[in-house]
Design an enzyme around this catalytic site. Sequence first.
Site, PDB file in Angstrom:
ATOM      1  N   ILE A 136       0.843  -1.206   0.000  1.00  0.00           N
ATOM      2  CA  ILE A 136       0.000   0.000   0.000  1.00  0.00           C
ATOM      3  C   ILE A 136       0.875   1.251   0.000  1.00  0.00           C
ATOM      4  N   THR A 185      12.037  -4.962   4.849  1.00  0.00           N
ATOM      5  CA  THR A 185      11.873  -6.352   5.270  1.00  0.00           C
ATOM      6  C   THR A 185      11.556  -7.162   4.003  1.00  0.00           C
ATOM      7  N   ASP A 232      14.710   1.781  10.237  1.00  0.00           N
ATOM      8  CA  ASP A 232      13.644   1.263  11.091  1.00  0.00           C
ATOM      9  C   ASP A 232      12.892   2.442  11.732  1.00  0.00           C
ATOM     10  N   ALA A 246       4.527  -1.778   8.874  1.00  0.00           N
ATOM     11  CA  ALA A 246       4.001  -2.799   9.786  1.00  0.00           C
ATOM     12  C   ALA A 246       4.431  -4.170   9.280  1.00  0.00           C
ATOM     13  N   THR A 255      -6.248  -1.221  10.386  1.00  0.00           N
ATOM     14  CA  THR A 255      -7.012  -2.278   9.714  1.00  0.00           C
ATOM     15  C   THR A 255      -8.372  -2.504  10.362  1.00  0.00           C
ATOM     16  N   ASP A 256      -9.289  -3.086   9.582  1.00  0.00           N
ATOM     17  CA  ASP A 256     -10.599  -3.457  10.135  1.00  0.00           C
ATOM     18  C   ASP A 256     -10.498  -4.661  11.071  1.00  0.00           C
ATOM     19  N   GLU A 257      -9.353  -5.379  11.005  1.00  0.00           N
ATOM     20  CA  GLU A 257      -9.247  -6.615  11.803  1.00  0.00           C
ATOM     21  C   GLU A 257      -9.237  -6.351  13.298  1.00  0.00           C
ATOM     22  N   TYR A 297      -1.501 -10.617  14.733  1.00  0.00           N
ATOM     23  CA  TYR A 297      -1.409  -9.426  13.881  1.00  0.00           C
ATOM     24  C   TYR A 297      -2.417  -8.369  14.314  1.00  0.00           C
ATOM     25  N   LYS A 341      -1.891  -4.578  15.899  1.00  0.00           N
ATOM     26  CA  LYS A 341      -2.399  -3.351  15.265  1.00  0.00           C
ATOM     27  C   LYS A 341      -3.336  -2.620  16.240  1.00  0.00           C
ATOM     28  N   PRO A 391      -4.671 -22.832  -2.897  1.00  0.00           N
ATOM     29  CA  PRO A 391      -5.027 -23.318  -1.555  1.00  0.00           C
ATOM     30  C   PRO A 391      -6.069 -22.467  -0.850  1.00  0.00           C
ATOM     31  N   PRO A 449      -5.687 -21.102  11.904  1.00  0.00           N
ATOM     32  CA  PRO A 449      -6.139 -21.118  13.309  1.00  0.00           C
ATOM     33  C   PRO A 449      -6.756 -19.773  13.694  1.00  0.00           C
TER      34      PRO A 449
HETATM   35  P1  NAD Z   1       3.339  -4.681   3.520  1.00  0.00           P
HETATM   36  O1  NAD Z   1       3.686  -5.815   4.414  1.00  0.00           O
HETATM   37  O2  NAD Z   1       3.191  -4.910   2.076  1.00  0.00           O
HETATM   38  O3  NAD Z   1       4.417  -3.522   3.687  1.00  0.00           O
HETATM   39  C1  NAD Z   1       4.943  -3.130   4.930  1.00  0.00           C
HETATM   40  C2  NAD Z   1       6.138  -2.242   4.664  1.00  0.00           C
HETATM   41  O4  NAD Z   1       6.641  -1.775   5.927  1.00  0.00           O
HETATM   42  C3  NAD Z   1       7.305  -2.950   3.965  1.00  0.00           C
HETATM   43  O5  NAD Z   1       7.825  -2.148   2.945  1.00  0.00           O
HETATM   44  C4  NAD Z   1       8.328  -3.143   5.084  1.00  0.00           C
HETATM   45  O6  NAD Z   1       9.668  -3.171   4.614  1.00  0.00           O
HETATM   46  C5  NAD Z   1       8.048  -1.922   5.939  1.00  0.00           C
HETATM   47  N1  NAD Z   1       8.470  -2.065   7.335  1.00  0.00           N
HETATM   48  C6  NAD Z   1       8.239  -3.120   8.168  1.00  0.00           C
HETATM   49  N2  NAD Z   1       8.765  -2.873   9.374  1.00  0.00           N
HETATM   50  C7  NAD Z   1       9.311  -1.629   9.324  1.00  0.00           C
HETATM   51  C8  NAD Z   1       9.969  -0.803  10.269  1.00  0.00           C
HETATM   52  N3  NAD Z   1      10.190  -1.213  11.522  1.00  0.00           N
HETATM   53  N4  NAD Z   1      10.396   0.419   9.873  1.00  0.00           N
HETATM   54  C9  NAD Z   1      10.196   0.855   8.606  1.00  0.00           C
HETATM   55  N5  NAD Z   1       9.579   0.103   7.673  1.00  0.00           N
HETATM   56  C10 NAD Z   1       9.134  -1.116   8.028  1.00  0.00           C
HETATM   57  O7  NAD Z   1       2.027  -4.045   4.143  1.00  0.00           O
HETATM   58  P2  NAD Z   1       0.777  -3.395   3.396  1.00  0.00           P
HETATM   59  O8  NAD Z   1      -0.153  -4.461   2.987  1.00  0.00           O
HETATM   60  O9  NAD Z   1       1.282  -2.423   2.413  1.00  0.00           O
HETATM   61  O10 NAD Z   1       0.105  -2.621   4.620  1.00  0.00           O
HETATM   62  C11 NAD Z   1       0.495  -1.280   4.944  1.00  0.00           C
HETATM   63  C12 NAD Z   1      -0.258  -0.861   6.188  1.00  0.00           C
HETATM   64  O11 NAD Z   1      -1.651  -0.920   5.947  1.00  0.00           O
HETATM   65  C13 NAD Z   1      -0.014  -1.750   7.407  1.00  0.00           C
HETATM   66  O12 NAD Z   1       0.047  -0.935   8.534  1.00  0.00           O
HETATM   67  C14 NAD Z   1      -1.229  -2.663   7.453  1.00  0.00           C
HETATM   68  O13 NAD Z   1      -1.505  -3.060   8.773  1.00  0.00           O
HETATM   69  C15 NAD Z   1      -2.293  -1.732   6.924  1.00  0.00           C
HETATM   70  N6  NAD Z   1      -3.424  -2.369   6.210  1.00  0.00           N
HETATM   71  C16 NAD Z   1      -3.204  -3.267   5.228  1.00  0.00           C
HETATM   72  C17 NAD Z   1      -4.287  -3.795   4.528  1.00  0.00           C
HETATM   73  C18 NAD Z   1      -4.108  -4.791   3.396  1.00  0.00           C
HETATM   74  O14 NAD Z   1      -5.098  -5.326   2.903  1.00  0.00           O
HETATM   75  N7  NAD Z   1      -2.898  -5.044   2.931  1.00  0.00           N
HETATM   76  C19 NAD Z   1      -5.584  -3.408   4.873  1.00  0.00           C
HETATM   77  C20 NAD Z   1      -5.766  -2.495   5.910  1.00  0.00           C
HETATM   78  C21 NAD Z   1      -4.676  -1.962   6.567  1.00  0.00           C
HETATM   79  O1  DAU Z   2      -8.767  -6.791   6.576  1.00  0.00           O
HETATM   80  C1  DAU Z   2      -7.579  -6.090   6.377  1.00  0.00           C
HETATM   81  C2  DAU Z   2      -6.418  -7.056   6.423  1.00  0.00           C
HETATM   82  O2  DAU Z   2      -6.464  -7.797   5.211  1.00  0.00           O
HETATM   83  C3  DAU Z   2      -5.069  -6.368   6.584  1.00  0.00           C
HETATM   84  O3  DAU Z   2      -5.032  -5.723   7.824  1.00  0.00           O
HETATM   85  C4  DAU Z   2      -3.933  -7.394   6.490  1.00  0.00           C
HETATM   86  O4  DAU Z   2      -2.673  -6.731   6.543  1.00  0.00           O
HETATM   87  C5  DAU Z   2      -4.058  -8.119   5.163  1.00  0.00           C
HETATM   88  O5  DAU Z   2      -3.067  -9.122   5.073  1.00  0.00           O
HETATM   89  C6  DAU Z   2      -5.443  -8.753   5.041  1.00  0.00           C
HETATM   90  O6  DAU Z   2      -5.615  -9.817   6.007  1.00  0.00           O
HETATM   91  P1  DAU Z   2      -6.363 -11.185   5.608  1.00  0.00           P
HETATM   92  O7  DAU Z   2      -5.930 -12.237   6.549  1.00  0.00           O
HETATM   93  O8  DAU Z   2      -7.822 -10.975   5.438  1.00  0.00           O
HETATM   94  O9  DAU Z   2      -5.719 -11.383   4.124  1.00  0.00           O
HETATM   95  P2  DAU Z   2      -5.139 -12.673   3.383  1.00  0.00           P
HETATM   96  O10 DAU Z   2      -4.905 -12.251   1.968  1.00  0.00           O
HETATM   97  O11 DAU Z   2      -4.009 -13.291   4.121  1.00  0.00           O
HETATM   98  O12 DAU Z   2      -6.365 -13.653   3.418  1.00  0.00           O
HETATM   99  C7  DAU Z   2      -7.628 -13.279   2.873  1.00  0.00           C
HETATM  100  C8  DAU Z   2      -8.583 -14.415   3.119  1.00  0.00           C
HETATM  101  O13 DAU Z   2      -8.191 -15.518   2.294  1.00  0.00           O
HETATM  102  C9  DAU Z   2      -8.571 -14.933   4.543  1.00  0.00           C
HETATM  103  O14 DAU Z   2      -9.881 -15.322   4.893  1.00  0.00           O
HETATM  104  C10 DAU Z   2      -7.658 -16.140   4.484  1.00  0.00           C
HETATM  105  C11 DAU Z   2      -7.884 -16.677   3.093  1.00  0.00           C
HETATM  106  N1  DAU Z   2      -6.723 -17.347   2.462  1.00  0.00           N
HETATM  107  C12 DAU Z   2      -5.536 -16.686   2.445  1.00  0.00           C
HETATM  108  C13 DAU Z   2      -4.432 -17.276   1.859  1.00  0.00           C
HETATM  109  C14 DAU Z   2      -3.091 -16.569   1.858  1.00  0.00           C
HETATM  110  C15 DAU Z   2      -6.886 -18.580   1.858  1.00  0.00           C
HETATM  111  O15 DAU Z   2      -7.982 -19.150   1.856  1.00  0.00           O
HETATM  112  N2  DAU Z   2      -5.780 -19.159   1.279  1.00  0.00           N
HETATM  113  C16 DAU Z   2      -4.555 -18.568   1.260  1.00  0.00           C
HETATM  114  O16 DAU Z   2      -3.588 -19.167   0.749  1.00  0.00           O
END
Ligand code: NAD
Ligand code: DAU
Length: 352
Positions: free
Chosen positions: A11, A34, A57, A81, A132-134, A158, A162, A213, A291
């Site tokens: 993002i 990372t 960091d 994160a 996040t909504d989680e 996780y 958050k 999967p 889990p």
């Molecule tokens: P991501 O895992 O793709 O990216 C995380 C980034 O943070 C990476 O570039 C990593 O190198 C960097 N990072 C990790 N630890 C660090 C540190 N200590 N200092 C500086 N940089 C560091 O994550 P994302 O999916 O892009 O999510 C970004 C943010 O949005 C997160 O806070 C996540 O909780 C939140 N979020 C993600 C989603 C989603 O669907 N991906 C949804 C809602 C909220």
């Molecule tokens: O809701 C926001 C969150 O969405 C963010 O805060 C997280 O950073 C982001 O990773 C995401 O979390 P989820 O656990 O919902 O996303 P993920 O893509 O890991 O999984 C989406 C759904 O799909 C979840 O119900 C688990 C399922 N899944 C995931 C994987 C990787 C599968 O069924 N098979 C898989 O291999």
Amino acid sequence: MILVTGGAGFIGSNFVLDWLAQSSEPVLNLDKLTYAGNLENLASLQGDARHVFVQGDMGDRALVERLLAEHQPRAVLNFAAESHVDRSIHGPEDFIQTNIVGTFRLLEAVRAYWSALPEANKTAFRFLHVSTDEVYGTLGPNDPPFAETNRYEPNSPYSASKAASDHLVRAWHHTYGLPVLTTNCSNNYGPYHFPEKLIPLMIVNALAGKPLPVYGDGQQVRDWLYVRDHCSAIRRVLEAGQPGQTYNIGGWNEKPNLEIVRTICTLLDELRPRADGRSYREQITHVADRPGHDRRYAIDARKIERELGWKPAETFETGIRKTVQWYLDHPDWVQRVQSGAYREWVQKQYGR
Ligand code: NAD
Ligand code: DAU
């Protein structure tokens, strides 16, 4: 200038690209790089003086204090994160360190900087925390979607980490007056999504002829938002959000996982048919459930629409087509991600 943490992640990199596509205001990008950080996402900014990248960091207080003093940003946006739920189940330590301790140290460095600003800059300053909504836990099939007033009930390491970071951000506002904004967003998808998460994993596995999967019965529901819509919401909250407020961001796109996977298969059947003429759906495989798997997330995004006039631009149908096409158009990006630490992760998660 604005300071963005985690701007090389999924993002964060989309946000930096979008920001610089529509603003002349420079971005200082602090990312630890990372496994999830990928500077290749920002390759198009090479030579662009508006993007200043620092590998480091956010929990390194001395570094952050030096960067703040040197660059004098008007806002800090915290994307950094550990973000993958399955990784947090295998090893929660990094999530505690980064998401809780890291956010705490970042807040402290920012507070010191902000406290010393001249009054007008102090009032205008913002700390925007991307969450996040989680944090709200899980919903039953007939529950109303998560509103900002829902209580926090995080279920995974996780989401607990958050939630803790959200509480710190809230407390730094109430106690010290730091002008914070928190956004709680649903599942994002789109370009540069690391293929450990559901949508990119299914696309790259399908194309590689590997199993798709699906955890458990695949009837878990997520609310999907195209990543660029998340970026526009964050820009809007930064611009007009009220300090101390939280804003839920979602796409009004609740879908069960199995439907998502089937949609991806259908798009791939159309855009890149299998050589044997059969459907990618044949690769769908049900595997052991996650889990503590949250059954349903859904976001009530009416507050941000009502107060800030933000609405998503993409429907799921338009966003998922763009996303599948992006992965088809970027095989080199996928290949380079896969040849790194990602492979070890796949072994650990799916080798069992
Ligand atoms: P991501 O895992 O793709 O990216 C995380 C980034 O943070 C990476 O570039 C990593 O190198 C960097 N990072 C990790 N630890 C660090 C540190 N200590 N200092 C500086 N940089 C560091 O994550 P994302 O999916 O892009 O999510 C970004 C943010 O949005 C997160 O806070 C996540 O909780 C939140 N979020 C993600 C989603 C989603 O669907 N991906 C949804 C809602 C909220
Ligand atoms: O809701 C926001 C969150 O969405 C963010 O805060 C997280 O950073 C982001 O990773 C995401 O979390 P989820 O656990 O919902 O996303 P993920 O893509 O890991 O999984 C989406 C759904 O799909 C979840 O119900 C688990 C399922 N899944 C995931 C994987 C990787 C599968 O069924 N098979 C898989 O291999």
